[in-house]
Structures are given as structure tokens and as C-alpha cells.
Design an enzyme around this catalytic site. Structure first.
Site, PDB file in Angstrom:
ATOM      1  N   GLY A  34      14.949  11.539  -7.934  1.00 37.89           N
ATOM      2  CA  GLY A  34      14.605  10.758  -9.110  1.00 37.89           C
ATOM      3  C   GLY A  34      13.116  10.496  -9.162  1.00 37.89           C
ATOM      4  N   GLN A  39       5.472   6.154 -11.381  1.00 31.76           N
ATOM      5  CA  GLN A  39       5.071   7.018 -10.281  1.00 31.76           C
ATOM      6  C   GLN A  39       4.097   8.110 -10.727  1.00 31.76           C
ATOM      7  OE1 GLN A  39       9.380   7.482  -8.946  1.00 31.76           O
ATOM      8  NE2 GLN A  39       8.242   7.722  -7.030  1.00 31.76           N
ATOM      9  N   CYS A  80      10.883   8.175  -0.754  1.00 33.60           N
ATOM     10  CA  CYS A  80      10.248   7.993  -2.055  1.00 33.60           C
ATOM     11  C   CYS A  80       9.110   8.997  -2.193  1.00 33.60           C
ATOM     12  CB  CYS A  80       9.711   6.569  -2.174  1.00 33.60           C
ATOM     13  SG  CYS A  80       8.960   6.205  -3.767  1.00 33.60           S
ATOM     14  N   LEU A  81       9.040   9.644  -3.332  1.00 29.84           N
ATOM     15  CA  LEU A  81       7.975  10.608  -3.575  1.00 29.84           C
ATOM     16  C   LEU A  81       6.597   9.951  -3.545  1.00 29.84           C
ATOM     17  CD1 LEU A  81       9.673  12.692  -6.419  1.00 29.84           C
ATOM     18  CD2 LEU A  81       9.370  13.345  -4.018  1.00 29.84           C
ATOM     19  N   HIS A 122      17.078   2.753  -7.154  1.00 29.36           N
ATOM     20  CA  HIS A 122      15.732   3.022  -6.644  1.00 29.36           C
ATOM     21  C   HIS A 122      14.750   3.203  -7.801  1.00 29.36           C
ATOM     22  CE1 HIS A 122      12.934   4.962  -3.627  1.00 29.36           C
ATOM     23  NE2 HIS A 122      12.424   5.416  -4.763  1.00 29.36           N
ATOM     24  N   GLU A 123      15.127   4.003  -8.799  1.00 29.08           N
ATOM     25  CA  GLU A 123      14.220   4.253  -9.917  1.00 29.08           C
ATOM     26  C   GLU A 123      14.039   3.010 -10.784  1.00 29.08           C
ATOM     27  OE1 GLU A 123      12.420   6.770  -9.552  1.00 29.08           O
ATOM     28  OE2 GLU A 123      13.731   7.640  -8.023  1.00 29.08           O
ATOM     29  N   HIS A 126      11.494   0.844  -9.284  1.00 30.63           N
ATOM     30  CA  HIS A 126      10.135   1.269  -9.636  1.00 30.63           C
ATOM     31  C   HIS A 126       9.704   0.666 -10.975  1.00 30.63           C
ATOM     32  CE1 HIS A 126       8.728   3.936  -6.547  1.00 30.63           C
ATOM     33  NE2 HIS A 126       9.824   4.682  -6.590  1.00 30.63           N
TER      34      HIS A 126
END
Length: 169
Positions: A34, A39, A80-81, A122-123, A126
Site C-alpha cells: 500500500g 508518502q 513501510c516504504l 496502515h495507510e 499515514h
């Protein structure tokens, strides 16, 4: 940008469609599960998820609102990216219902459990300015902050010392 709450999308136009396309492409290029707009430096409440997580039916959500049908929880490794190379056991709710809109402004809903639920939570975190690091207990937060400070890229990032926030979810 990652520590600020994103603003709701108010206009469903070509610019939003380009943003969702960019999120999809960036997610595909990174092999992630995701990716949220903050991000990639855009402070809007939009995220993309890997199509396989939702059986290919819906791969993005605009202005998500989460509810949880029960109290069931799951533990699992999460990364996480935005924080490459860091993977932590993170507690999440097992089941989620996420209501919002698609890129055209049509109301949609994602109902998921397990990995899909984890990804949606998670997203959405963010979009609220919360990182998965914030979901660690106090000792876990101390350990991860020490690890981050020691990372080769930490001094390159610059700016103030990272802050750990409490998730509203």
C-alpha cells in the site's frame, strides 16, 4: 509531511485521477502492499493498495473512514516504504470496514480481514500523520529510535528529532 494529517479530497477531477495513477505506479514500482498520498509528498486523504489484496476489485480509497466490526486483533510483521529496511511486529485489528470514495467520487467500501485489514489501517494511519513505529510499546519505540538514529541515511534526512505520536485508531 508524514507527521501531518492529510486534508480531505473535495474535488474529484483529472488531478485526482493523476494522483491515483501515480500512487498505483509508484506502488507497483516498489513492490509494496500500500501507499498513501503523504508518502509521495501530497497532503490529501488518498491511498492505493495492491490489487491482489482486494481481489482486484478496488485498489484505492479516497477520504476513508474506518470502523471495526469486532475486537479481534492480529500481530504480524509490518514494514513501510517510507522507512526502508525496518520491519516490526505490529498489533492491528483483525477486521475492518473502510468506507470512502473511488477516484470518480462514487461511494465505495472495503471489507477486509488479515493482511487487507492491516494494509488499510496502515495507510489510513499515514493519512492521520501516524507511522507504524507509533504503534510500538514504549520500550519498542526506544529501541527503534536508537536503530533509526544509527541508520546510514538518518543524518541525510535532516530536520528535527523524530516524534512518536499516538494513533487515533
Amino acid at each position: 509531511m508524514l507527521r501531518q494529517a492529510a486534508q480531505p479530497v473535495e474535488t474529484f477531477d483529472a488531478e485526482l485521477r493523476r494522483l491515483v495513477a501515480d500512487l498505483r505506479q509508484t506502488l507497483d514500482d516498489s513492490n509494496g502492499a500500500g501507499l498513501a498520498a503523504p508518502q509521495i509528498g501530497v497532503g490529501l486523504r488518498v491511498f492505493a493498495i495492491h490489487p491482489k489484496l482486494s481481489d482486484g476489485e478496488l485498489d484505492h480509497l479516497v477520504n476513508p473512514q474506518l470502523t471495526f466490526p469486532d475486537e479481534d486483533e492480529q500481530d504480524g510483521i509490518e514494514g513501510c516504504l517510507s522507512i526502508p529496511g525496518v520491519y516490526l511486529d505490529t498489533k492491528r485489528r483483525m477486521n475492518v470496514t473502510a468506507k470512502g470514495f473511488n477516484v470518480h467520487g462514487d461511494p465505495v467500501q472495503i471489507v477486509g480481514s488479515g493482511l487487507l485489514s492491516r494494509c488499510v489501517q496502515h495507510e489510513t494511519d499515514h493519512l492521520d500523520g501516524v507511522l507504524f513505529l507509533d504503534r510500538q510499546d514504549v520500550e519498542g519505540q526506544r529501541r527503534i529510535m536508537s536503530t533509526l538514529r544509527a541508520a546510514s541515511w538518518f543524518d541525510e534526512v535532516g530536520g528535527p528529532e523524530p516524534v512518536v505520536k499516538v494513533s487515533p485508531h
